[in-house]
Scaffold this active site. Structure first.
Site, PDB file in Angstrom:
ATOM      1  N   ASP A  27      47.040  48.497  35.810  1.00 55.69           N
ATOM      2  CA  ASP A  27      46.634  48.265  34.428  1.00 55.69           C
ATOM      3  C   ASP A  27      47.682  47.385  33.768  1.00 55.69           C
ATOM      4  O   ASP A  27      48.878  47.485  34.087  1.00 55.69           O
ATOM      5  CB  ASP A  27      46.499  49.585  33.671  1.00 55.69           C
ATOM      6  CG  ASP A  27      45.272  50.380  34.091  1.00 55.69           C
ATOM      7  OD1 ASP A  27      44.263  49.753  34.467  1.00 55.69           O
ATOM      8  OD2 ASP A  27      45.329  51.616  34.032  1.00 55.69           O
ATOM      9  N   ASP A  57      38.064  47.512  33.810  1.00 53.12           N
ATOM     10  CA  ASP A  57      37.734  48.542  32.821  1.00 53.12           C
ATOM     11  C   ASP A  57      36.904  47.959  31.670  1.00 53.12           C
ATOM     12  O   ASP A  57      35.937  48.578  31.213  1.00 53.12           O
ATOM     13  CB  ASP A  57      39.007  49.178  32.257  1.00 53.12           C
ATOM     14  CG  ASP A  57      39.840  49.880  33.308  1.00 53.12           C
ATOM     15  OD1 ASP A  57      39.278  50.300  34.335  1.00 53.12           O
ATOM     16  OD2 ASP A  57      41.066  49.995  33.104  1.00 53.12           O
TER      17      ASP A  57
END
Length: 166
Positions: A119, A137
């Protein structure tokens, strides 16, 4: 309600999402150290963090079995989405399924190859941080919003059509 059968278009879009996601993750992985952070704006930073869990680090600290569990879910969902995209679908549904498919494959690839999802997007305000996330995402969330919109629009069209025939 018009249904179209253009699976090549939908698969290409999923591939573009997957490629963009993996390009960004690879760049972060190769050019920064784990834990790195760079403020881009007062509310946004680029970071390098690993998420062994699911959304919002769900089950992140459970000993490693979750890697294979979430990988199996992502691969199963991806196979199902690919099957749905091979059938005639409304344009908004095709777009939504493609975004979810590309995002699911992007995060599945990370789990299979890296063991965790990378991330790198961190939004924050006055010390409060939204959990870091990535392109995959965003595609999954965008696809989910698209499915909700498609369902709402389809329901409204069906109700309008049935009123005209009564």
């Amino acid at each position: 309600m018009k249904y179209v059968n253009r699976p090549a278009r939908w698969y290409c879009l999923a591939l573009v999402v997957f490629a963009a996601d993996q390009t960004a993750k690879t760049w972060i992985h190769l050019t920064t150290l784990l834990g790195w952070s760079r403020e881009v704006a007062p509310f946004f930073s680029l970071v390098h963090v690993l998420n062994p869990g699911a959304a919002f680090s769900f089950l992140a600290g459970t000993g490693g079995w979750q890697r294979w569990f979430f990988l199996a879910i992502a691969l199963g969902a991806s196979a199902w989405l690919a099957w749905l995209l091979a059938k005639p679908v409304r344009s908004l549904e095709g777009l939504a399924y493609s975004l979810i498919l590309g995002g699911a494959l992007g995060n599945a690839f990370d789990r299979a190859v890296r063991g965790s999802v990378i991330d790198y997007l961190d939004f924050h305000l006055h010390g409060w941080h939204w959990p870091a996330f990535n392109i995959a995402d965003m595609a999954i969330v965008g696809g989910a919003v698209g499915l909700i919109a498609s369902s709402a629009l389809g329901h409204r069209q069906a109700n309008t059509s049935s009123r005209r025939h009564t």
